[in-house]
Design a protein around this motif. Structure first.
Motif, mmCIF file in Angstrom:
data_model
loop_
_atom_site.group_PDB
_atom_site.id
_atom_site.type_symbol
_atom_site.label_atom_id
_atom_site.label_comp_id
_atom_site.label_asym_id
_atom_site.label_seq_id
_atom_site.Cartn_x
_atom_site.Cartn_y
_atom_site.Cartn_z
ATOM 1 N N TYR A 204 82.072 16.893 15.653
ATOM 2 C CA TYR A 204 81.573 16.729 14.280
ATOM 3 C C TYR A 204 82.677 15.747 13.525
ATOM 4 O O TYR A 204 82.461 14.815 13.087
ATOM 5 N N VAL B 171 81.428 14.065 10.378
ATOM 6 C CA VAL B 171 81.086 15.203 9.568
ATOM 7 C C VAL B 171 82.344 16.019 9.119
ATOM 8 O O VAL B 171 83.156 16.268 9.996
ATOM 9 N N CYS C 181 72.404 26.947 12.436
ATOM 10 C CA CYS C 181 73.831 27.549 12.277
ATOM 11 C C CYS C 181 74.488 27.697 13.557
ATOM 12 O O CYS C 181 75.489 28.761 13.718
ATOM 13 N N GLY D 151 71.699 16.482 9.763
ATOM 14 C CA GLY D 151 71.555 17.295 10.987
ATOM 15 C C GLY D 151 70.973 16.261 12.085
ATOM 16 O O GLY D 151 70.655 14.962 11.875
ATOM 17 N N PHE E 74 80.324 21.881 7.662
ATOM 18 C CA PHE E 74 79.247 22.332 8.263
ATOM 19 C C PHE E 74 78.870 23.867 7.822
ATOM 20 O O PHE E 74 79.904 24.772 7.383
ATOM 21 N N LEU F 256 72.896 17.624 2.983
ATOM 22 C CA LEU F 256 73.143 17.951 4.089
ATOM 23 C C LEU F 256 72.339 17.358 5.258
ATOM 24 O O LEU F 256 71.050 17.467 5.014
ATOM 25 N N GLY G 74 78.290 16.310 5.241
ATOM 26 C CA GLY G 74 78.013 17.797 5.689
ATOM 27 C C GLY G 74 76.910 17.793 6.458
ATOM 28 O O GLY G 74 75.939 17.060 6.320
ATOM 29 N N ILE G 75 76.842 18.863 7.456
ATOM 30 C CA ILE G 75 75.473 19.012 8.005
ATOM 31 C C ILE G 75 75.234 20.600 7.819
ATOM 32 O O ILE G 75 76.180 21.532 7.819
ATOM 33 N N TRP G 76 73.754 21.060 8.161
ATOM 34 C CA TRP G 76 73.464 22.303 8.357
ATOM 35 C C TRP G 76 73.262 22.400 9.917
ATOM 36 O O TRP G 76 71.973 21.707 10.439
ATOM 37 N N ALA G 77 73.885 22.724 10.795
ATOM 38 C CA ALA G 77 73.797 22.571 12.152
ATOM 39 C C ALA G 77 72.553 23.428 12.576
ATOM 40 O O ALA G 77 72.221 24.560 11.871
#
Length: 519
Positions: free
Chosen positions: A212, A217, A202, A160, A220, A158, A196-199
């Motif tokens: 996104y 993306v 969160c 960001g 998330f 992931l 995918g991301i880890w914002a």
């Protein structure tokens, strides 16, 4: 003997993040924090993942790596500093192992000469192993190692945004720029652009799903309450196909919660108790209300037994949760447990061993383990949802980053971002079609992104090295302003000198290009 297969899928998500610490102090906050986390969490975690990859295991976990942490794990200055730190750790262990003088400790406590010597011998071996690992595997940084794990399918990466900003409070242009540059940064390091991301934190504000989708993306992470507590399926957000996965708090809090969890067990190494002569941590937790100087010596066998107990407990919790949630929704459920990577090894010394045993024990217990991408492919997706403004901080709202305690930082961020965007716009317009990058504009944006890092308000709100956090926010704000002022007043030569000077301390994200800032 393997247990009967339970329905659904379990996903473990780890979020790896530290602020930019290189060149900004050593102790008690600064580079020491980076090197401690690297030695205690990142080195052993990589060892665990490489071992599982060598066994041909696939999709064992979803690993969030923020651009600011990978920048440090690849940085030649940090790599050199880490090598020295590991050698110093070995010397401190040797000092403990050869201790002859009484320390004034009470009999039976962790800091008697006998207990420290025994501890020092074990610690010396551990430091030696870490040094060997680091010298042979890490000489070119973390990226080649992570790329091998991604290529092997052992982990899903992931990504960001650059410098970990609290996105809901950020100017939309800079928010878009930080996200796109962050994904591109991962693409360059790993030859793989995360889907995918880890914002950061969160944190979510309505409408961010469109940003996104535009940036490519597809999914998330959010905290459980953002999905109103129902985290059994990923949920497309609004009218987009971007899927939000929620952390299952009932399962995650079994390991680590604001109030309890496995790391507090009496047998585990105590994070807070130091031997003041060597800086080592020779005690076990012993008991919640036991003073540091009365804590018992660390006993590896006792800790090892506790690890097995807690692996079995967690496997039971995951099995039961998958069964009950699948029954409740009438279809196979998805359970996501998510944690900060630094919990495993840095805060909880035994964490990496627990992780390795857990990732072997779950499949044995009939639990299907997979990544967030695996969950998407397998169809663990429900109906669309509207998400509220949210985060994984206290109160699950924005108060940690937007509350009264940090109103000064919020105001500072707004002012610096406005100044930076105005100055950079003018600089780029002035250059017109001139070839090449504008290193001055690049450095203004670099310092601006470091100013708006979510770490500074978090540390102030939590009263954790709050003075350092305020100092860092104002330092980067000053850098951005100073370069901007020189440029705005027509002193291009001075602006270039200042940008080069600040870049010596803050030269991360070398590919950051102000020309890509959305107009």
């Amino acid at each position: 003997m393997s247990q009967e297969q339970v329905p659904g899928q379990f996903t473990l998500v780890l979020h790896t993040h530290l602020p930019w610490l290189a060149h900004h102090g050593r102790w008690p906050v600064g580079e020491e924090w980076l090197y401690q986390s690297w030695a205690a969490a990142y080195l052993p975690l990589m060892r665990v993942l490489r071992t599982l990859a060598a066994e041909g295991r696939r999709g064992v976990l979803t690993l969030g790596m923020t651009p600011v942490v990978t920048a440090q794990l690849d940085d030649p200055y940090c790599l050199d500093g880490m090598h020295r730190w590991l050698a110093n750790w070995q010397l401190r262990a040797l000092e403990a192992a050869t201790l002859r003088t009484p320390t004034g400790a009470g009999a039976g406590t962790a800091t008697t000469p006998e207990a420290l010597r025994e501890f020092g011998i074990r610690e010396y071996d551990e430091a030696g192993r870490a040094l060997e690992d680091f010298s042979t595997l890490w000489r070119h940084g973390a990226s080649p190692l992570l790329r091998q794990l991604i290529d092997a399918g052992t982990v899903e990466l992931l990504g960001g945004p650059l410098a970990h900003p609290f996105q809901p409070l950020l100017n939309p242009r800079l928010r878009e720029f930080a996200l796109r540059e962050g994904l591109a940064d991962a693409g360059q390091r790993f030859a793989h652009t995360p889907k995918g991301i880890w914002a950061p934190e969160c944190a979510y504000a309505p409408g961010m799903e469109h940003d996104y989708a535009a940036a490519g993306v597809g999914h998330f992470m959010v905290d459980g309450p953002s999905l109103h507590g129902d985290t059994t399926l990923g949920r497309p957000v609004g009218t987009t196909g971007v899927v939000a996965f929620g952390r299952d708090l009932q399962v995650s809090y079994r390991v680590w919660s604001p109030k309890s969890g496995y790391p507090g067990h009496a047998a585990y190494r105590d994070f807070h108790t130091y031997d003041h002569l060597t800086g080592l941590k020779p005690a076990r937790v012993t008991g919640r209300n036991v003073d540091s100087d009365a804590k018992a010596p660390y006993d590896p066998q006792r800790a090892d037994n506790a690890i097995d107990t807690h692996v079995a407990d967690f496997v039971g919790v995951v099995r039961q949760r998958l069964i009950s949630e699948s029954q409740r929704i009438g279809r196979p459920a998805h359970v996501v447990a998510a944690f900060d990577t630094e919990l495993f090894g840095h805060w909880w010394y035994e964490g990496p061993i627990w992780l390795e045993r857990l990732l072997r024990a779950l499949p044995e217990a009939g639990v299907r383990v997979g990544t967030l991408s695996d969950a998407l492919s397998a169809g663990y997706v429900g109906t669309p949802v509207e998400l509220p403004p949210s985060s994984w901080g206290s109160g699950k709202d924005w108060q940690v980053w937007d509350g009264e305690q940090v109103a000064d930082i919020v105001a500072l961020n707004t002012e610096v971002v406005d100044t930076a965007l105005t100055t950079v716009d003018k600089a780029l317009a002035h250059r017109g079609a001139a070839p090449g990058r504008d290193v001055v504009a690049d450095q203004i944006l670099r310092e601006t992104l470091l100013t708006v890092s979510s770490d500074w308000p978090f540390m102030v709100s939590k009263d954790s090295a709050a003075d350092y956090a305020r100092y860092r926010a104002h330092l980067h704000a000053h850098a951005a302003r100073e370069i901007s002022d020189a440029l705005a007043s027509g002193r291009r030569d001075a602006a270039e000198r200042l940008a080069a000077g600040w870049n010596r301390a803050d030269g991360l994200f070398g590919a950051l290009d102000a020309r890509r800032l959305p107009r």
